[in-house]
Write an enzyme that holds these catalytic residues in place. Structure first.
Site, mmCIF file in Angstrom:
data_model
loop_
_atom_site.group_PDB
_atom_site.id
_atom_site.type_symbol
_atom_site.label_atom_id
_atom_site.label_comp_id
_atom_site.label_asym_id
_atom_site.label_seq_id
_atom_site.Cartn_x
_atom_site.Cartn_y
_atom_site.Cartn_z
ATOM 1 N N TYR A 196 0.844 -1.202 0.000
ATOM 2 C CA TYR A 196 0.000 0.000 0.000
ATOM 3 C C TYR A 196 0.873 1.245 0.000
ATOM 4 O O TYR A 196 1.839 1.355 0.764
ATOM 5 C CB TYR A 196 -0.915 -0.016 1.223
ATOM 6 C CG TYR A 196 -1.746 1.234 1.417
ATOM 7 C CD1 TYR A 196 -2.342 1.873 0.341
ATOM 8 C CD2 TYR A 196 -1.927 1.780 2.675
ATOM 9 C CE1 TYR A 196 -3.101 3.020 0.515
ATOM 10 C CE2 TYR A 196 -2.693 2.922 2.870
ATOM 11 C CZ TYR A 196 -3.273 3.537 1.783
ATOM 12 O OH TYR A 196 -4.023 4.678 1.961
ATOM 13 N N CYS A 197 0.547 2.210 -0.871
ATOM 14 C CA CYS A 197 1.246 3.481 -0.949
ATOM 15 C C CYS A 197 2.736 3.216 -1.198
ATOM 16 O O CYS A 197 3.085 2.465 -2.089
ATOM 17 C CB CYS A 197 0.995 4.278 0.331
ATOM 18 S SG CYS A 197 1.621 5.975 0.309
ATOM 19 N N LEU A 198 3.635 3.805 -0.406
ATOM 20 C CA LEU A 198 5.058 3.587 -0.628
ATOM 21 C C LEU A 198 5.466 2.155 -0.303
ATOM 22 O O LEU A 198 6.510 1.691 -0.768
ATOM 23 C CB LEU A 198 5.872 4.563 0.222
ATOM 24 C CG LEU A 198 5.838 6.013 -0.270
ATOM 25 C CD1 LEU A 198 6.625 6.912 0.669
ATOM 26 C CD2 LEU A 198 6.389 6.113 -1.672
#
Length: 612
Positions: free
Chosen positions: A342-344
């Site tokens: 998720y995300c970075l």
């Protein structure tokens, strides 16, 4: 005064003295050395040392790098405007027409007539703003905002960087001058003060004092009642089965008799606490996956301290995903794993997947990337906070601190939405005397984390500034990795109101990777669009598949061809995972595998997530 205990990082080293800071010369990671210290330099002059110390110390107490960047952009914009007589004439006419319109409006209102056309604005929602005379400053401010937006709109001959930064700083200044921020111009504040005989102002003053004491003392916000980690949030049953200097690995207990053969390893971003994926029981993605018959493991990142400053981005690959994957393989006895980032965390996972593909390691059965960018040429609004000057100042500040303070990241994101993230909450808290209502995502958002200085520099330079990952230049173990080497099928999710990882940027994975890619465009923002449990009202998503042998589509062409589905994207992801899973197996009730070096360490949610 700055913390002199960390000044050794700034001392100029004589050649051959043995005191050279070798960590500043990249052997792995971004292909280009840091601009603040050349890889070929063996000695730093006292003058350069003084520059770095001054920048670091000043940045520590005031965000002067963004201000200096703004000055440079505005200067460029002003030079461009001085050479654009036609554009200036157009703006002059707009200002004159706006002034005439305001005069006519005032005349109508003074004579007691109702306005023919109303106005709208996120800061002027209440009906009080539509009453005379409060509508006059509101309408005047909206007219001024519209004029400045025209003045800072893209213009032929003005470079994009200067244009975007000038428009951003103009918006910041305009939001600060909004009549909604002024007590005697804000009818909501006036009516509340009269109704409560000034008690709201007294409460607001106390709120301000409490916030200032905490800010001066460097203390994080206290946990909110009803939203405590381990008690109200992150309560899916599980055990920490592995721990090192960067992560705790959580194994969640099964709730079904059989489970999908391949376990799911979830990798959140290191700039946030993992429990965004395990919030309240009703919207916990982890709990839902477990209930759907999956074995789930979660990486919980350490909230680093100054002594962790040496950790690099590649350490997050090795000690983070690499060690977690080894543990999952051993504990479950399964070679293949469904990996989800998720995300970075998704960016980091794509780097690990490219590394494994390069090395012939085929343990990833599938790769799921949630609001995760792999190409940073269009990184969203955060591009306004990341350029050479700002990164250099930040690096010099982190040399003093050892870490990037948690407040700096959260303050930066708030500055990107000044109306809703700064001024509106300030008016409610300090003028109306009421704390904004709290809910689980907001409580999580306030639970910020720090970042090690070396890793943060690798990340900002290698990914954001140089875009080494998308360009196949980023090095791991001394050799470049490439997203195009990945062969595991990919499920990627973007959200249509995401200003952190815009969906068209996330969509670029379909161009960089060669396997089959299923892309989902979910409804919502960066966090709320991902945390969208089944049954959530008014949620929908679009889904489309790009096969490895097919021609690439533009984001617009994909969106037009995609299939619209009602409900949460979680359901589509579950079906996608099950189609790519082997025969179900009996659920494993054992936590860890003590005989093979993975004993139960402690109960979930562990200790790292509790460190504030």
């Amino acid at each position: 005064m700055p913390d002199t205990s960390r000044l050794s990082h700034f001392q100029p080293a004589a050649p051959g003295s043995g005191n050279e800071d070798a960590s500043r010369v990249r052997k792995d990671g971004p292909a280009k050395p840091s601009a603040c210290v050349s890889a070929n330099e063996s000695e730093e002059t006292a003058f350069a040392w003084l520059d770095r110390f001054f920048r670091g110390a000043s940045m520590r107490y005031a965000p002067n790098a963004p201000i200096l960047t703004g000055f440079a952009a505005v200067h460029d914009w002003m030079v461009h405007m001085s050479r654009s007589p036609g554009h200036n004439l157009d703006l002059t006419i707009q200002a004159f027409e706006s002034m005439l319109g305001l005069q006519a409006y005032v005349a109508h209102r003074v004579s007691g007539q109702e306005p023919e056309n109303g106005f709208s604005g996120t800061r002027f929602r209440s009906d009080y703003w539509k009453t005379f005379p409060f509508d006059l400053p509101a309408r005047s401010w909206l007219s001024m905002r519209d004029w400045w937006r025209s003045a800072t709109a893209p213009s032929r001959g003005l470079n994009t960087w200067s244009n975007e930064h000038t428009a951003y700083w103009a918006e910041l200044a305009l939001e600060a001058m909004s009549p909604a921020n002024v007590p005697f111009l804000n009818p909501d504040v006036i009516h509340r003060t009269l109704e409560e005989s000034g008690e709201n102002l007294q409460k607001g003053w106390q709120n301000w004092l409490d916030d200032m004491r905490r800010e001066i003392g460097g203390r994080p916000p206290p946990p909110h009642e009803g939203y405590e980690v381990g008690k109200d949030l992150a309560i899916t049953p599980g055990k920490v089965v592995y721990q090192n200097d960067l992560i705790e690995l959580i194994q969640y207990g099964p709730t079904t008799d059989t489970v999908a053969r391949e376990p799911v390893l979830m990798v959140p971003a290191w700039i946030m606490k993992y429990y965004i994926l395990d919030l309240s029981p009703h919207n916990s993605l982890v709990r839902w996956l477990v209930s759907e018959g999956f074995q789930v493991f979660m990486v919980s990142w350490k909230n680093p301290h100054p002594e962790d400053a040496h950790f690099r981005l590649n350490d997050y690959l090795d000690l983070g995903i690499g060690e977690a994957l080894n543990a999952v393989n051993t504990i479950t006895g399964e070679e293949k794993v469904h990996a989800c980032g998720y995300c970075l965390g998704g960016t980091l996972l794509s780097m690990q997947a490219a590394r494994m593909a390069r090395d012939g390691d085929h343990r990833l059965s599938t790769l799921s990337l949630l609001a995760a960018q792999t190409d940073f040429t269009e990184p969203g609004d955060i591009r306004l906070l990341v350029d050479e000057a700002q990164v250099t100042y930040l690096e010099d500040m982190m040399e003093l601190e050892g870490v990037m303070p948690a407040r700096m990241m959260s303050d930066g994101f708030r500055a990107l939405r000044p109306d809703s993230q700064i001024w509106d909450p300030a008016v409610k808290t300090y003028l109306l005397g009421e704390r904004p209502p709290i809910f689980d995502i907001l409580a999580w958002n306030e639970d910020a984390t720090r970042m090690p200085s070396a890793m943060m520099s690798d990340y900002l330079r290698g990914l954001y500034l140089d875009n080494d990952l998308a360009s196949s230049r980023y090095k791991v173990d001394g050799r470049a990795i490439s997203i195009s080497d990945i062969r595991a099928p990919i499920f990627a999710v973007g959200t249509n109101r995401d200003h952190v990882a815009p969906w068209k940027s996330v969509f670029k994975i379909t161009h960089l990777a060669r396997p089959d890619v299923t892309f989902v465009l979910a409804d919502g923002g960066h966090n709320a669009g991902i945390v969208t449990e089944p049954g959530h009202p008014k949620r929908h998503h679009k889904i489309g598949h790009t096969m490895a042998h097919e021609h690439h589509l533009s984001p617009e062409a994909w969106e037009e061809a995609a299939t619209q589905r009602d409900g949460s994207w979680w359901l589509s992801w579950r079906d996608w995972l099950k189609e790519r899973s082997g025969e179900p197996r009996r659920a494993q009730k054992r936590y860890g595998y003590a005989k093979k070096g993975y004993p139960v360490v402690r109960d979930a949610p562990g200790l790292y997530v509790l460190d504030r």
